[in-house]
Design a protein around this motif. Structure first.
Motif, PDB file in Angstrom:
ATOM      1  N   VAL A  34       1.121  -1.249  -0.276  1.00 34.66           N
ATOM      2  CA  VAL A  34      -0.220   0.273  -0.374  1.00 34.66           C
ATOM      3  C   VAL A  34       1.019   1.021   0.475  1.00 34.66           C
ATOM      4  O   VAL A  34       1.771   1.518   0.729  1.00 34.66           O
ATOM      5  CB  VAL A  34      -0.832  -0.562   1.515  1.00 34.66           C
ATOM      6  CG1 VAL A  34      -1.864   1.324   0.946  1.00 34.66           C
ATOM      7  CG2 VAL A  34      -1.762  -1.340   1.135  1.00 34.66           C
ATOM      8  N   GLN A  35       1.129   1.762  -1.322  1.00 33.14           N
ATOM      9  CA  GLN A  35       2.047   3.224  -1.517  1.00 33.14           C
ATOM     10  C   GLN A  35       1.087   4.280  -1.308  1.00 33.14           C
ATOM     11  O   GLN A  35       1.894   5.423  -1.149  1.00 33.14           O
ATOM     12  CB  GLN A  35       2.927   2.788  -2.760  1.00 33.14           C
ATOM     13  CG  GLN A  35       3.772   1.849  -1.874  1.00 33.14           C
ATOM     14  CD  GLN A  35       3.997   1.245  -3.017  1.00 33.14           C
ATOM     15  OE1 GLN A  35       4.598   2.144  -4.305  1.00 33.14           O
ATOM     16  NE2 GLN A  35       5.324  -0.273  -3.792  1.00 33.14           N
ATOM     17  N   ASP A  76      -0.813  15.377   5.648  1.00 40.00           N
ATOM     18  CA  ASP A  76       0.299  16.538   6.003  1.00 40.00           C
ATOM     19  C   ASP A  76      -0.261  17.473   6.310  1.00 40.00           C
ATOM     20  O   ASP A  76       0.325  18.920   6.368  1.00 40.00           O
ATOM     21  CB  ASP A  76       1.067  15.816   5.462  1.00 40.00           C
ATOM     22  CG  ASP A  76       2.275  14.981   5.912  1.00 40.00           C
ATOM     23  OD1 ASP A  76       2.359  14.111   7.118  1.00 40.00           O
ATOM     24  OD2 ASP A  76       3.372  14.113   5.330  1.00 40.00           O
ATOM     25  N   GLN A  77      -1.946  17.720   6.134  1.00 37.38           N
ATOM     26  CA  GLN A  77      -2.332  18.851   6.214  1.00 37.38           C
ATOM     27  C   GLN A  77      -2.809  19.296   5.359  1.00 37.38           C
ATOM     28  O   GLN A  77      -2.933  20.978   5.328  1.00 37.38           O
ATOM     29  CB  GLN A  77      -1.942  20.495   6.844  1.00 37.38           C
ATOM     30  CG  GLN A  77      -2.070  19.150   8.877  1.00 37.38           C
ATOM     31  CD  GLN A  77      -1.026  19.830   9.871  1.00 37.38           C
ATOM     32  OE1 GLN A  77      -0.724  21.327   9.801  1.00 37.38           O
ATOM     33  NE2 GLN A  77      -1.422  19.740  11.391  1.00 37.38           N
ATOM     34  N   GLU A  78      -2.386  19.109   4.103  1.00 36.86           N
ATOM     35  CA  GLU A  78      -2.719  19.517   2.545  1.00 36.86           C
ATOM     36  C   GLU A  78      -3.419  18.502   1.619  1.00 36.86           C
ATOM     37  O   GLU A  78      -3.338  17.152   2.121  1.00 36.86           O
ATOM     38  CB  GLU A  78      -1.704  19.494   2.013  1.00 36.86           C
ATOM     39  CG  GLU A  78      -0.796  20.479   2.437  1.00 36.86           C
ATOM     40  CD  GLU A  78       0.274  21.260   1.704  1.00 36.86           C
ATOM     41  OE1 GLU A  78       0.140  20.794   0.005  1.00 36.86           O
ATOM     42  OE2 GLU A  78       1.079  21.868   2.092  1.00 36.86           O
ATOM     43  N   LEU A  79      -4.658  18.732   1.077  1.00 32.60           N
ATOM     44  CA  LEU A  79      -5.605  18.193   0.139  1.00 32.60           C
ATOM     45  C   LEU A  79      -4.345  17.727  -1.148  1.00 32.60           C
ATOM     46  O   LEU A  79      -3.634  18.156  -2.067  1.00 32.60           O
ATOM     47  CB  LEU A  79      -6.258  19.534  -0.226  1.00 32.60           C
ATOM     48  CG  LEU A  79      -7.704  19.556   0.730  1.00 32.60           C
ATOM     49  CD1 LEU A  79      -8.900  20.757  -0.446  1.00 32.60           C
ATOM     50  CD2 LEU A  79      -8.738  18.903   0.908  1.00 32.60           C
ATOM     51  N   VAL A  80      -5.084  16.195  -0.982  1.00 37.98           N
ATOM     52  CA  VAL A  80      -4.219  15.386  -2.195  1.00 37.98           C
ATOM     53  C   VAL A  80      -5.597  14.533  -2.867  1.00 37.98           C
ATOM     54  O   VAL A  80      -6.323  14.393  -2.208  1.00 37.98           O
ATOM     55  CB  VAL A  80      -3.454  14.330  -1.127  1.00 37.98           C
ATOM     56  CG1 VAL A  80      -2.347  15.601  -1.104  1.00 37.98           C
ATOM     57  CG2 VAL A  80      -4.046  13.373  -0.733  1.00 37.98           C
ATOM     58  N   ASP A  81      -4.565  14.184  -4.515  1.00 40.95           N
ATOM     59  CA  ASP A  81      -5.785  13.614  -4.877  1.00 40.95           C
ATOM     60  C   ASP A  81      -5.579  12.293  -4.647  1.00 40.95           C
ATOM     61  O   ASP A  81      -4.401  12.106  -3.433  1.00 40.95           O
ATOM     62  CB  ASP A  81      -5.729  13.668  -6.434  1.00 40.95           C
ATOM     63  CG  ASP A  81      -4.056  13.419  -7.059  1.00 40.95           C
ATOM     64  OD1 ASP A  81      -3.734  12.143  -6.439  1.00 40.95           O
ATOM     65  OD2 ASP A  81      -4.278  13.797  -7.760  1.00 40.95           O
ATOM     66  N   PHE A  82      -5.569  10.840  -4.984  1.00 39.11           N
ATOM     67  CA  PHE A  82      -5.649   9.964  -4.394  1.00 39.11           C
ATOM     68  C   PHE A  82      -4.457   8.846  -4.803  1.00 39.11           C
ATOM     69  O   PHE A  82      -4.422   7.726  -4.675  1.00 39.11           O
ATOM     70  CB  PHE A  82      -7.204   9.312  -4.684  1.00 39.11           C
ATOM     71  CG  PHE A  82      -8.359   8.799  -3.483  1.00 39.11           C
ATOM     72  CD1 PHE A  82      -8.139  10.104  -2.566  1.00 39.11           C
ATOM     73  CD2 PHE A  82      -9.824   8.347  -4.137  1.00 39.11           C
ATOM     74  CE1 PHE A  82      -9.344  10.140  -2.157  1.00 39.11           C
ATOM     75  CE2 PHE A  82     -11.127   8.917  -3.837  1.00 39.11           C
ATOM     76  CZ  PHE A  82     -10.390   9.555  -2.854  1.00 39.11           C
ATOM     77  N   SER A  83      -3.680   9.892  -5.785  1.00 42.72           N
ATOM     78  CA  SER A  83      -2.962   9.084  -6.096  1.00 42.72           C
ATOM     79  C   SER A  83      -1.624   9.130  -5.622  1.00 42.72           C
ATOM     80  O   SER A  83      -0.264   9.479  -5.880  1.00 42.72           O
ATOM     81  CB  SER A  83      -2.308   9.075  -7.967  1.00 42.72           C
ATOM     82  OG  SER A  83      -2.515  10.884  -8.098  1.00 42.72           O
ATOM     83  N   ALA A  84      -1.775  10.412  -4.624  1.00 43.06           N
ATOM     84  CA  ALA A  84      -0.642  10.230  -3.568  1.00 43.06           C
ATOM     85  C   ALA A  84       0.211   9.447  -2.660  1.00 43.06           C
ATOM     86  O   ALA A  84      -0.349   8.655  -2.786  1.00 43.06           O
ATOM     87  CB  ALA A  84      -1.363  12.139  -3.115  1.00 43.06           C
ATOM     88  N   LEU A  85       1.361  10.001  -3.132  1.00 42.25           N
ATOM     89  CA  LEU A  85       2.842   8.907  -2.301  1.00 42.25           C
ATOM     90  C   LEU A  85       2.355   8.734  -0.628  1.00 42.25           C
ATOM     91  O   LEU A  85       2.664  10.045  -0.192  1.00 42.25           O
ATOM     92  CB  LEU A  85       3.907   8.831  -2.750  1.00 42.25           C
ATOM     93  CG  LEU A  85       3.856   8.778  -3.601  1.00 42.25           C
ATOM     94  CD1 LEU A  85       4.942   8.391  -4.873  1.00 42.25           C
ATOM     95  CD2 LEU A  85       3.737   6.873  -4.852  1.00 42.25           C
ATOM     96  N   LEU A  86       1.690   7.812  -0.041  1.00 42.80           N
ATOM     97  CA  LEU A  86       2.567   7.956   1.219  1.00 42.80           C
ATOM     98  C   LEU A  86       3.672   7.946   1.577  1.00 42.80           C
ATOM     99  O   LEU A  86       3.928   7.359   1.197  1.00 42.80           O
ATOM    100  CB  LEU A  86       1.428   6.781   2.180  1.00 42.80           C
ATOM    101  CG  LEU A  86      -0.366   6.574   1.600  1.00 42.80           C
ATOM    102  CD1 LEU A  86       0.005   5.232   2.392  1.00 42.80           C
ATOM    103  CD2 LEU A  86      -0.740   7.686   2.462  1.00 42.80           C
TER     104      LEU A  86
END
Length: 85
Positions: free
Chosen positions: A28-29, A60-70
């Motif tokens: 899960v990335q 980390d307190q910034e809106l991201v789309d679902f492709s963002a890396l953890l």
């Protein structure tokens, strides 16, 4: 990898959690992978995180789309869209 999950509004109520520390399974990335993993818990998780349901994710307190890396130590917040008035 370990992350901090935060749930807000209806999601907090439905999951009966305001947050949790999670050891993310190997493989899960991305945010999408995380949401799929959480939906795999079944019941309200599958219902609330199903495709077609509306919610937002912040990394980390910034809106991201679902492709963002953890990343290790990330803070991931999941919440419904906010309306103003």
């Amino acid at each position: 990898m370990q992350i901090k999950l935060l749930y807000f509004a209806r999601l907090r109520e439905r999951f009966e959690l305001d947050g949790e520390d999670l050891d993310v399974p190997r493989g899960v990335q991305t945010v999408a992978g995380l949401l799929s993993h959480l939906a795999g818990r079944g019941d309200v998780w599958a219902d609330e995180l199903a495709s077609g349901r509306v919610f937002r994710v912040a990394l980390d307190q910034e809106l991201v789309d679902f492709s963002a890396l953890l990343h290790d130590g990330a803070e991931v917040a999941v919440f419904p869209p906010v309306t103003g008035g």
